[in-house]
Design a protein around this motif. Structure first.
Motif, PDB file in Angstrom:
ATOM      1  N   PRO A 225       0.827  -1.205   0.000  1.00  0.00           N
ATOM      2  CA  PRO A 225       0.000   0.000   0.000  1.00  0.00           C
ATOM      3  C   PRO A 225       0.861   1.256   0.000  1.00  0.00           C
ATOM      4  N   LEU A 226       0.245   2.390  -0.259  1.00  0.00           N
ATOM      5  CA  LEU A 226       0.989   3.647  -0.342  1.00  0.00           C
ATOM      6  C   LEU A 226       1.677   3.979   0.961  1.00  0.00           C
ATOM      7  N   VAL A 227       1.031   3.687   2.070  1.00  0.00           N
ATOM      8  CA  VAL A 227       1.624   3.956   3.374  1.00  0.00           C
ATOM      9  C   VAL A 227       1.476   2.720   4.231  1.00  0.00           C
ATOM     10  N   GLN A 228       2.575   2.280   4.837  1.00  0.00           N
ATOM     11  CA  GLN A 228       2.498   1.084   5.675  1.00  0.00           C
ATOM     12  C   GLN A 228       3.235   1.343   6.977  1.00  0.00           C
ATOM     13  N   GLY A 229       2.557   1.155   8.065  1.00  0.00           N
ATOM     14  CA  GLY A 229       3.202   1.139   9.364  1.00  0.00           C
ATOM     15  C   GLY A 229       3.844   2.449   9.753  1.00  0.00           C
ATOM     16  N   ARG A 230       4.728   2.385  10.710  1.00  0.00           N
ATOM     17  CA  ARG A 230       5.401   3.581  11.184  1.00  0.00           C
ATOM     18  C   ARG A 230       6.810   3.647  10.605  1.00  0.00           C
ATOM     19  N   VAL A 231       7.376   4.821  10.549  1.00  0.00           N
ATOM     20  CA  VAL A 231       8.712   4.992  10.003  1.00  0.00           C
ATOM     21  C   VAL A 231       9.717   4.760  11.122  1.00  0.00           C
ATOM     22  N   THR A 232      10.414   3.656  11.061  1.00  0.00           N
ATOM     23  CA  THR A 232      11.425   3.342  12.065  1.00  0.00           C
ATOM     24  C   THR A 232      12.622   2.712  11.383  1.00  0.00           C
ATOM     25  N   LYS A 233      13.694   2.577  12.121  1.00  0.00           N
ATOM     26  CA  LYS A 233      14.850   1.855  11.623  1.00  0.00           C
ATOM     27  C   LYS A 233      14.946   0.549  12.407  1.00  0.00           C
ATOM     28  N   ALA A 234      14.991  -0.565  11.693  1.00  0.00           N
ATOM     29  CA  ALA A 234      15.092  -1.870  12.347  1.00  0.00           C
ATOM     30  C   ALA A 234      16.326  -2.570  11.814  1.00  0.00           C
ATOM     31  N   THR A 235      17.020  -3.277  12.656  1.00  0.00           N
ATOM     32  CA  THR A 235      18.257  -3.917  12.232  1.00  0.00           C
ATOM     33  C   THR A 235      17.996  -5.332  11.753  1.00  0.00           C
ATOM     34  N   TYR A 236      18.405  -5.614  10.520  1.00  0.00           N
ATOM     35  CA  TYR A 236      18.326  -6.956   9.973  1.00  0.00           C
ATOM     36  C   TYR A 236      19.758  -7.400   9.721  1.00  0.00           C
ATOM     37  N   VAL A 298      24.808  18.238   8.936  1.00  0.00           N
ATOM     38  CA  VAL A 298      25.926  17.518   8.308  1.00  0.00           C
ATOM     39  C   VAL A 298      27.190  17.582   9.158  1.00  0.00           C
ATOM     40  N   GLU A 299      27.269  18.567  10.068  1.00  0.00           N
ATOM     41  CA  GLU A 299      28.461  18.674  10.917  1.00  0.00           C
ATOM     42  C   GLU A 299      28.453  17.639  12.034  1.00  0.00           C
ATOM     43  N   GLY A 300      27.312  17.019  12.264  1.00  0.00           N
ATOM     44  CA  GLY A 300      27.235  15.982  13.295  1.00  0.00           C
ATOM     45  C   GLY A 300      27.128  16.528  14.702  1.00  0.00           C
ATOM     46  N   ASN A 301      26.591  17.740  14.856  1.00  0.00           N
ATOM     47  CA  ASN A 301      26.454  18.335  16.190  1.00  0.00           C
ATOM     48  C   ASN A 301      25.269  17.778  16.962  1.00  0.00           C
ATOM     49  N   LEU A 302      24.290  17.254  16.221  1.00  0.00           N
ATOM     50  CA  LEU A 302      23.086  16.747  16.869  1.00  0.00           C
ATOM     51  C   LEU A 302      23.020  15.228  16.750  1.00  0.00           C
ATOM     52  N   PRO A 303      22.524  14.532  17.773  1.00  0.00           N
ATOM     53  CA  PRO A 303      22.385  13.073  17.669  1.00  0.00           C
ATOM     54  C   PRO A 303      21.274  12.702  16.685  1.00  0.00           C
ATOM     55  N   ASP A 304      21.435  11.577  15.975  1.00  0.00           N
ATOM     56  CA  ASP A 304      20.415  11.102  15.053  1.00  0.00           C
ATOM     57  C   ASP A 304      19.164  10.701  15.834  1.00  0.00           C
ATOM     58  N   THR A 305      18.023  11.176  15.381  1.00  0.00           N
ATOM     59  CA  THR A 305      16.757  10.871  16.033  1.00  0.00           C
ATOM     60  C   THR A 305      15.707  10.564  14.986  1.00  0.00           C
ATOM     61  N   CYS A 306      14.918   9.533  15.211  1.00  0.00           N
ATOM     62  CA  CYS A 306      13.851   9.166  14.283  1.00  0.00           C
ATOM     63  C   CYS A 306      12.547   9.803  14.756  1.00  0.00           C
ATOM     64  N   ILE A 307      12.011  10.746  13.959  1.00  0.00           N
ATOM     65  CA  ILE A 307      10.774  11.424  14.343  1.00  0.00           C
ATOM     66  C   ILE A 307       9.820  11.454  13.159  1.00  0.00           C
ATOM     67  N   TRP A 308       8.559  11.708  13.441  1.00  0.00           N
ATOM     68  CA  TRP A 308       7.540  11.866  12.406  1.00  0.00           C
ATOM     69  C   TRP A 308       7.033  13.301  12.495  1.00  0.00           C
ATOM     70  N   GLY A 309       7.435  14.117  11.523  1.00  0.00           N
ATOM     71  CA  GLY A 309       7.179  15.546  11.555  1.00  0.00           C
ATOM     72  C   GLY A 309       5.726  15.977  11.604  1.00  0.00           C
ATOM     73  N   PRO A 310       4.821  15.329  10.872  1.00  0.00           N
ATOM     74  CA  PRO A 310       3.431  15.812  10.817  1.00  0.00           C
ATOM     75  C   PRO A 310       2.667  15.755  12.133  1.00  0.00           C
TER      76      PRO A 310
END
Length: 360
Positions: A225-236, A298-310
């Motif tokens: 489908p056009l949209v599925q589930g939540r946007v996350t990073k999962a390790t495979y 791009v300078e790497g000053n902030l930690p990577d965070t997974c968020i959903w903007g809307p």
């Protein structure tokens, strides 16, 4: 379940979604489609016939014991499996009751978990042969990790190199599992997808060995489908999977989607910020405009965070994802015509149509 079941299985495991494996399969088949080297590849989509009805009780008990379940709960589980009887209606009358010798009841909340645990045995068989280099697994990208199999409830896909020897390895592994499990393959519903450049003689050999017919394009059976589930990073095993990234608005080829290698393996972010050229290759211009408006550290000053903007709290919601997909895919005329003309499986079209109708 998350500790007991490998990442190759996503059904009935908390925190996993079937769209994960769909996206991985799409990416692998996309690699097959673009392969230009000497090595050819094969994907074997297998349908297990009446999988729940053919369960061997002895195999269930053996699997639960290997998992480490104690004697008392094991016997309790097995009594739930075995304590069942059936009657048939013949000419309007009930027959005498009888007890089955195998199988688990569909609809029983225990059955899916038993099925997943038993299917893990096949995963172990395959992993052992990959480790011995008998089974030549494939990669979704050059630097990607090896992928040999993916499970979709009672369906599965096996991946390997296209050779007569590899076809025999795939077949023998499956037969070994089916003998243990009591399963049978439904060859009428099973498909083969083989790299386009494979010689016809080799294709015939593989088809004969696997007992399945080559599909013109198995990717059509793996639409999402056009949209599925939540946007996350999962390790495979180090492989990043994007959930919630659909194939909407991309070129008619259903393989052209935003998946594993498209985002994380193709340098979408460079030293100066977003790689607009790469984004435009994978997404609609409207979506790219939205993406590049987001500041990239791009300078790497902030930690990577997974968020959903809307959403205000940054947590994914189906409602906002749907609204975004509609905004990105505004098409003149009736939205129904747009849905029915999508090159995705009919069941997905029906789901989208139902969602639209419910919303209106």
């Amino acid at each position: 379940m998350c500790k007991l079941v490998s990442p190759n299985q996503v059904s009935f495991v908390p925190g996993r979604q079937i769209s994960d494996n769909i996206l991985i399969a799409q990416e692998v088949l996309h690699r097959f489609h673009r392969a230009r080297g000497k090595t050819e590849y094969v994907a074997w989509k297998i349908d297990l016939s009446k999988a729940y009805d053919r369960f061997k009780w002895s195999f269930i008990e053996q699997t639960l014991a290997e998992v480490g379940i104690g004697e008392t709960p094991l016997q309790l589980i097995m009594s739930c499996v075995k304590n069942v009887s059936y009657k048939f209606i013949l000419n309007g009358e009930l027959t005498e009751s009888f007890k089955p010798q195998r199988g688990v009841r569909q609809g029983d909340p225990l059955s899916p978990y038993l099925f997943v645990l038993c299917m893990e045995k096949l995963s172990h068989i395959i992993a052992a042969r990959v480790l011995k280099k008998e089974w030549k697994a494939v990669r979704a990208a050059r630097s990607g990790h090896l992928i040999s199999h993916l499970f979709f409830a009672d369906d599965l896909i096996l991946f390997g190199e296209a050779s007569a020897q590899q076809a025999m390895v795939l077949k023998n592994s499956l037969e070994e599992f089916c003998e243990l499990f009591g399963q049978q393959v439904n060859f009428e519903k099973s498909l083969l997808y083989i790299s386009a450049n494979t010689k016809s003689g080799l294709v015939d050999q593989i088809e004969l060995t696997c007992g399945a017919t080559r599909s013109a394009d198995m990717r059509n059976y793996l639409g999402v489908p056009l949209v599925q589930g939540r946007v996350t990073k999962a390790t495979y095993k180090g492989l990043l999977v994007l959930r919630g990234v659909g194939f909407s608005g991309v070129e008619p080829d259903p393989m052209r989607g935003v998946g594993i290698s498209s985002i994380w393996g193709d340098d979408m972010i460079v030293r100066t910020g977003w790689n607009i050229k790469k984004l435009l290759q994978a997404l609609l211009p409207e979506a790219v405009k939205q993406i590049i408006s987001i500041h990239v550290d791009v300078e790497g000053n902030l930690p990577d965070t997974c968020i959903w903007g809307p959403t205000l709290n940054g947590v994914f919601s189906v409602k906002t994802a749907y609204e975004l997909s509609v905004r990105f895919n505004e098409v003149p005329g009736s939205p129904w015509n747009f849905i029915w003309n999508l090159k995705i499986p009919p069941r997905v079209k029906c789901s989208l149509g139902f969602s639209l109708k419910k919303r209106s």
